[in-house]
Design an enzyme around this catalytic site. Structure first.
Site, PDB file in Angstrom:
ATOM      1  N   ASP A 257       0.832  -1.198   0.000  1.00 24.12           N
ATOM      2  CA  ASP A 257       0.000   0.000   0.000  1.00 24.12           C
ATOM      3  C   ASP A 257       0.875   1.260   0.000  1.00 24.12           C
ATOM      4  O   ASP A 257       2.085   1.201   0.294  1.00 24.12           O
ATOM      5  CB  ASP A 257      -0.876  -0.031   1.268  1.00 24.12           C
ATOM      6  CG  ASP A 257      -2.175   0.740   1.130  1.00 24.12           C
ATOM      7  OD1 ASP A 257      -2.296   1.534   0.185  1.00 24.12           O
ATOM      8  OD2 ASP A 257      -3.059   0.563   1.988  1.00 24.12           O
TER       9      ASP A 257
ATOM     10  N   ASP B 213     -10.773   2.010  -3.376  1.00 24.46           N
ATOM     11  CA  ASP B 213     -11.278   1.727  -2.037  1.00 24.46           C
ATOM     12  C   ASP B 213     -12.793   1.715  -2.027  1.00 24.46           C
ATOM     13  O   ASP B 213     -13.409   1.350  -1.032  1.00 24.46           O
ATOM     14  CB  ASP B 213     -10.770   2.785  -1.043  1.00 24.46           C
ATOM     15  CG  ASP B 213      -9.446   2.373  -0.430  1.00 24.46           C
ATOM     16  OD1 ASP B 213      -9.079   1.189  -0.556  1.00 24.46           O
ATOM     17  OD2 ASP B 213      -8.785   3.240   0.167  1.00 24.46           O
TER      18      ASP B 213
HETATM   19  C1  DGJ Z   1      -5.828   1.904   1.915  1.00 22.96           C
HETATM   20  C2  DGJ Z   1      -6.193   0.703   1.105  1.00 22.96           C
HETATM   21  O1  DGJ Z   1      -6.664   1.083  -0.146  1.00 22.96           O
HETATM   22  C3  DGJ Z   1      -7.196  -0.132   1.873  1.00 22.96           C
HETATM   23  O2  DGJ Z   1      -7.614  -1.224   1.094  1.00 22.96           O
HETATM   24  C4  DGJ Z   1      -6.590  -0.588   3.150  1.00 22.96           C
HETATM   25  O3  DGJ Z   1      -5.518  -1.458   2.878  1.00 22.96           O
HETATM   26  C5  DGJ Z   1      -6.118   0.612   3.943  1.00 22.96           C
HETATM   27  N1  DGJ Z   1      -5.276   1.482   3.184  1.00 22.96           N
HETATM   28  C6  DGJ Z   1      -5.390   0.162   5.185  1.00 22.96           C
HETATM   29  O4  DGJ Z   1      -4.893   1.202   5.893  1.00 22.96           O
END
Ligand code: DGJ
Length: 718
Positions: free
Chosen positions: A449, A519
């Site tokens: 990430d 997301d």
């Molecule tokens: C952002 C990501 O896009 C989410 O799927 C998740 O992993 C969060 N960060 C976790 O902090």
């Protein structure tokens, strides 16, 4: 490697795929001229190309001697002079790479323009290498990867714009006079707000399966700038490259500056054809393990967020195994030995288990996964730290920060990006992955990430003269680190996630297997997001998860059937707490997962045909994947609007073999009675001329009726 020089008298250089050609006039001692990009030219047509008229434009325009037009390169020489006058020095072919070397007529300054083709792909990659032998550094102030003139006309631009949670929205517009620029300045993530890929439809409004179309994808993980200048000339001038803003580069004598690849494709099958060209090329040459079916996974994020606990992890693993899934991924919240990762405020940088949450550590989890017969994956955010972390306390000099002003932080109020241009930081990032994979070799999957942009322009590693190298060096550091990781761990699956869809870019895909599209897991909005993304990326790259309802981002309530039917059109996964599902829902999911395994090769390796666009607001959206041999296809249909007695279009299929007969089977069926055409066979010709009449509602008990309707059909040739 043997480099064969083309004879010095050769003027015309042709770069060919099976179906397209770029033709250049590379007469030595003269500027390199762009003559043609389009369908593959016969030698006879190529021979008389110049007589037909057409562009005789500089193929890599430089600033200085001509100052009026947009340019691809601009420099300040060691002596302060700002002009370049580049002529062809030589042309070389090395396998499938053609290199035209340009030299300045006065300064010892050279640009290699490279073109690479692949025997099995309809993509031409172009990039440049800039070098010099001047007495001291030359400052590069503009350094495009490539330039393409497109004849002025009714040319339409397709591009993707958006925001966090609403990425990859398709926008299509005619090119009008003036400069259109598409840019990124985040520093780290580069596909939330805009994408570095475009399509140009040369025959007016974009059509899916007809019309001459040029696709262009800048393959770069960092800041980019695409420019289309529709000026007074008879051309739209397209430039793509690293965004040079605040990034001038001081190139030392003897150093080579390599620009990122610009991938170009040409299709006469409209935007659909250009997409398929990108998908085939990307799967064959630009993404990790594209020949491997992706595992069906459960990711913990929306199920438990930061509330990681051994018991819940074990329960989630048991549930996904029971549903037929193949992998469990533990998301954020598992680490932080001193500063605990209970929210987004602390511990990035300290990648050691929080034993309060996981008393038996990661080993306990990989053991549990093995017992359940599934694989285990883990989330990390290795390019970042929090001020509340041991890493930051020990090495405050490793972050991107400048000391003259009050530092601005990102997520959680404490997050800050590591200075990845610094080799010591590269070692740290490498060792995060290395330590995990060495200690726990059963880790099968990493969700990588990146949730912050670059703020506080400043590097303790760079000299004060070279602070403008920050953005470029960051991405060189990222590439170097990922190279090291892949050299040691070629098999591990790695997902590119960056606060959702912030890293949907061909620049990172050589190291990554897929990206998290957004997301936003709302199935209805995902249809739009995934549709836009599909312009440039194949389904196998698109992580697409079934999440809980009401949806956590939109609060919309969508039935499981529809959520599943959308997630199945990409790389299927789940993103919820299965223990909150009813047993009927679990049964439905179990069946869907089993059926996805049947259609998975077609979805993940097939050719995409977009049939009805959600952006056309016809009330439905539909697409189809056809296996390369056209013996199987999977048809997706989603109702995107629900109005009483609205007339929905009957969807005509595409991509099938007209002369074959296909038996129809509904996947993920919830209706009590089968559809009228269940088990019946239809010719590809009929399906592609007339299509099937789909009921717009489901035959389910009254209490189960909802406003949503969707269908997935498997077509198998007999
Ligand atoms: C952002 C990501 O896009 C989410 O799927 C998740 O992993 C969060 N960060 C976790 O902090």
């Amino acid at each position: 490697m043997i480099m064969s020089a083309i004879s010095a008298s050769a003027e015309i250089v042709d770069i060919n795929t099976q179906a397209s050609s770029i033709i250049l006039d590379a007469t030595p001692g003269r500027p390199l001229q762009f003559l043609y990009y389009g369908p593959k030219l016969s030698p006879a047509d190529a021979a008389v190309l110049k007589a037909a008229g057409g562009p005789r434009l500089n193929a890599y325009p430089a600033y200085g001697m001509t100052t009026v037009s947009e340019t691809a390169i601009a420099v300040r020489h060691a002596d302060g002079n700002m002009t370049l006058d580049l002529n062809v020095e030589s042309v070389k072919r090395d396998g499938h790479v053609t290199t035209v070397t340009l030299k300045d007529t006065h300064y010892p300054f050279a640009v290699d323009i490279n073109y690479r083709t692949w025997p099995d792909s309809e993509v031409i990659e172009t990039w440049t290498e800039i070098s010099h032998d001047e007495p001291s550094a030359v400052t590069l102030t503009q350094f495009a990867s490539g330039y393409l003139p497109v004849r002025f006309g009714d040319v339409w631009l397709s591009s993707l714009w958006g925001n966090w949670g609403n990425e990859a929205q398709l926008e299509q517009e005619p090119l009008t006079h003036g400069l259109k620029s598409i840019k990124n300045k985040d520093g780290i993530r580069n596909s939330h707000y805009a994408h570095s890929e475009i399509m140009l439809s040369l025959d007016g409004k974009p059509r899916e399966e007809s019309g001459r179309t040029i696709g262009a994808a800048l393959c770069y993980s960092g800041n980019y700038l695409l420019r289309i200048d529709t000026d007074h000339s008879s051309y739209h001038h397209f430039f793509a490259g690293i965004n040079d803003e605040n990034s001038e580069y001081h190139l030392a004598p003897g150093e080579r500056f390599e620009t990122p690849v610009l991938a170009l494709t040409y299709s006469e099958e409209g935007t659909g054809g250009a997409s398929r060209n990108f998908h085939r090329w990307g799967r064959a040459h630009r993404m990790a393990h594209a020949d491997r079916e992706r595992k069906i996974l459960l990711n913990s994020w929306e199920g438990v967020y930061f509330d990681i606990k051994e018991k819940e992890m074990a329960q989630m693993m048991a549930d996904i195994a029971d549903l037929g899934g193949e992998l469990f991924v533990m998301d954020d919240g598992w680490f932080g030995p001193v500063y605990h990762r209970d929210d987004a405020k602390a511990s990035l940088g300290d990648w050691t288990v929080d034993t309060r949450k996981l008393p038996h550590g990661i080993k306990g989890l990989t053991d549990a996964a093995r017992k359940r017969g599934i694989r285990f994956g883990i989330w990390i955010e290795p390019e970042m730290t929090d001020t509340m972390s041991l890493l930051y306390r020990e090495h405050p000099e490793y972050v991107i920060e400048e000391k003259s002003h009050k530092t601005r932080y990102g997520r959680g109020g404490n997050q800050i990006a590591l200075d990845l241009g610094n080799p010591a930081v590269q070692d740290i990032v490498f060792s995060i992955v290395d330590t995990l994979l060495t200690k726990y070799p059963e880790i099968d999957y990493i969700k990588w990430d990146a949730n912050a942009c670059i703020k506080n322009h400043g590097s303790a590693y760079l000299t004060s003269d070279n602070q403008s190298h920050l953005y470029i060096d960051y991405h060189r550091g990222l590439a170097r680190t990922l190279d090291r990781i892949r050299a040691k761990y070629p098999d591990v699956t790695i997902q590119a996630c960056a606060g959702g869809g912030g890293r949907a870019n061909w620049g990172v895909m050589p190291w990554f297997d897929e990206f998290w599209v957004s997301d936003n897991t709302d199935a209805l909005q995902r249809i739009f997001i995934q549709w836009g993304t599909s312009y440039f990326y194949p389904a196998i790259a698109m992580a697409s998860h079934i999440s809980a309802t009401p949806n956590h981002q939109t609060l919309r309530t969508i039935p499981l059937k529809f959520r599943t039917d959308v997630a199945m059109s990409g790389r299927l996964g789940m993103e919820m707490q299965p223990k909150d599902m009813t047993s009927a829902e679990k049964d439905q999911c179990r069946k869907a997962i089993a059926e996805y395994k049947e259609i998975r090769p077609v979805v993940q390796f097939g050719d995409l045909y977009r049939l009805v666009s959600p952006y056309d607001r016809k009330g439905v959206a539909s697409l189809l994947y056809a296996s390369p041999g056209k013996d199987k296809a999977v048809f997706f249909w989603w109702r995107t609007e629900n109005f009483r007695n609205k007339q929905y279009p009957r969807v005509v299929m595409n991509g099938l073999d007209p002369d074959r007969t296909y038996r129809v089977r509904e996947i993920n069926r919830i209706d009590r009675k089968p559809l009228a055409f269940e088990g019946k066979s239809f010719s590809g010709r009929f399906l592609m001329s007339t299509g099937l009449e789909l009921p717009v509602t489901h035959d389910v008990p009254a209490d189960d009726r909802t406003e949503y309707s969707s269908r997935v059909l498997l077509l198998e040739s007999e």
